[in-house]
Scaffold this active site. Structure first.
Site, PDB file in Angstrom:
ATOM      1  CB  CYS A 149      -0.941  -0.002   1.199  1.00  0.00           C
ATOM      2  SG  CYS A 149      -0.127  -0.218   2.801  1.00  0.00           S
ATOM      3  CG  HIS A 176       1.306   2.052   7.747  1.00  0.00           C
ATOM      4  ND1 HIS A 176       0.266   1.240   8.127  1.00  0.00           N
ATOM      5  CD2 HIS A 176       1.501   1.824   6.424  1.00  0.00           C
ATOM      6  CE1 HIS A 176      -0.150   0.548   7.078  1.00  0.00           C
ATOM      7  NE2 HIS A 176       0.580   0.888   6.030  1.00  0.00           N
TER       8      HIS A 176
END
Length: 333
Positions: A149, A176
């Site tokens: 991602c 994150h």
């Protein structure tokens, strides 16, 4: 295209949702670690992305949505999944277990034509990022990776910079959201090697390694060896942000960078790269399907060749949408 999913965890379920929204024919799902009722429950209810929009009906051998049956299997060995009997063209391999070409060849033995791994590979399996290098896909390939991602967020931004100004070198940090491999309270980390990963995800900022920046060098060969990075895991459920600090090869103003990002977002990277000038925070990007959203007001420039750029990404939904887009693309080749 007939689509199959192996592993109905976090990404598997969101890939399923994205595939249905994009009109993809999902014909089969395999997961040996949860029964059919539990699979349907987890599909219907999602803490981050909300309730599934359509009724899900349990039937013999699977479940039904809008009168169409999706077959469900519970095979531990990929070669035992009857993809061939379901005429599956592309399998999303999202168990997190089979992370290389050799392992994923078992899906091919089971009758699938191609496999996309929903993670960075552990071997030299080619990675493709939509909007960056997907057009270099070789139809002879049977197993590929959708990268991570974070790579899907970073690579479009890096490509625009490289094409417009050149990148001499750079460092990336991703802040994150917490993921399923972290722990709710302190304990032994999974695998036991990363001690910090065993600390409580909800109340700590946790430094971590990531290969996302180095992976950009594989999807953009001109940047090989020019980027590296790290991560800080934070206690939110979704949406992450990339902080990219780079030295550029060509002098420019910050406005020139903004213009280049805007042009790409309206042209070849439309739907992949977004641009925002609003005063946004992370939750504003929950369920945003872009791979990367460049934040105009968050970036700074030290001088004409040294800049820090910020890009947001829904690390779940954006990534899942790109995997489906990649599946649709390779099915035409």
């Amino acid at each position: 295209m007939k689509f199959g999913i192996n592993g109905f965890g976090r990404i598997g379920r969101l890939v399923f949702r994205a595939a249905l929204e994009k009109g993809v024919d999902v014909v089969a799902v395999n997961d040996p670690f949860m029964d059919l009722d539990y699979m349907i429950y987890l599909l219907k209810y999602d803490t981050v992305h909300g309730r599934f929009a359509k009724p899900v009906k349990k039937v013999a051998g699977g479940f039904e949505i809008d009168g169409k049956m999706i077959k469900v299997f519970a095979e531990k060995e990929p070669s035992s999944i009857p993809w061939g009997a379901c005429a599956v063209d592309v399998v999303c391999e999202s168990t997190g277990v089979f992370l290389g070409t050799d392992a994923c060849q078992a899906h091919i033995k089971g009758g699938a034509k191609r496999v996309i791994i929903s993670a960075p590979p552990k071997d030299e399996t080619p990675m493709f990022v939509m909007g960056v290098n997907h057009e270099s896909f070789n139809p002879a390939l049977t197993v590929i990776s959708n990268a991570s991602c974070t790579t899907n967020c970073l690579a479009p931004v890096a490509k625009v910079l490289q094409d417009s100004f050149g990148i001499v070198e750079g460092l990336m940090t991703t802040v994150h959201a917490a993921t399923a491999n972290q722990l709710t309270v302190d304990g032994p980390s999974k695998g036991g090697k990363d001690w910090r990963a065993g600390r409580s995800a909800s109340v700590n900022i946790i430094p971590a390694t990531t290969g996302a920046a180095k992976a950009v060098g594989k999807v953009i060969p001109a940047l090989n060896g020019k980027l590296t990075g790290m991560a800080f895991r934070v206690g939110i459920t979704d949406v992450s942000v990339v902080d990219l600090t780079v030295k550029l090869g060509k002098e420019c103003k910050y406005e020139d960078i903004v213009a280049a990002m805007q042009k790409a977002s309206e042209g070849p990277m439309k739907g992949i790269l977004g641009v925002t000038s609003d005063e946004v925070v992370s939750s504003d990007f929950i369920h945003d399907s872009h791979s990367s959203i460049f934040d105009v007001k968050a970036g700074i420039q030290l001088n004409s060749t040294f800049v820090k750029l910020v890009a947001w990404y829904d690390n779940e939904w954006g990534y899942s949408n790109r995997l489906v887009d990649l599946a649709k693309y390779i099915s035409t080749k």
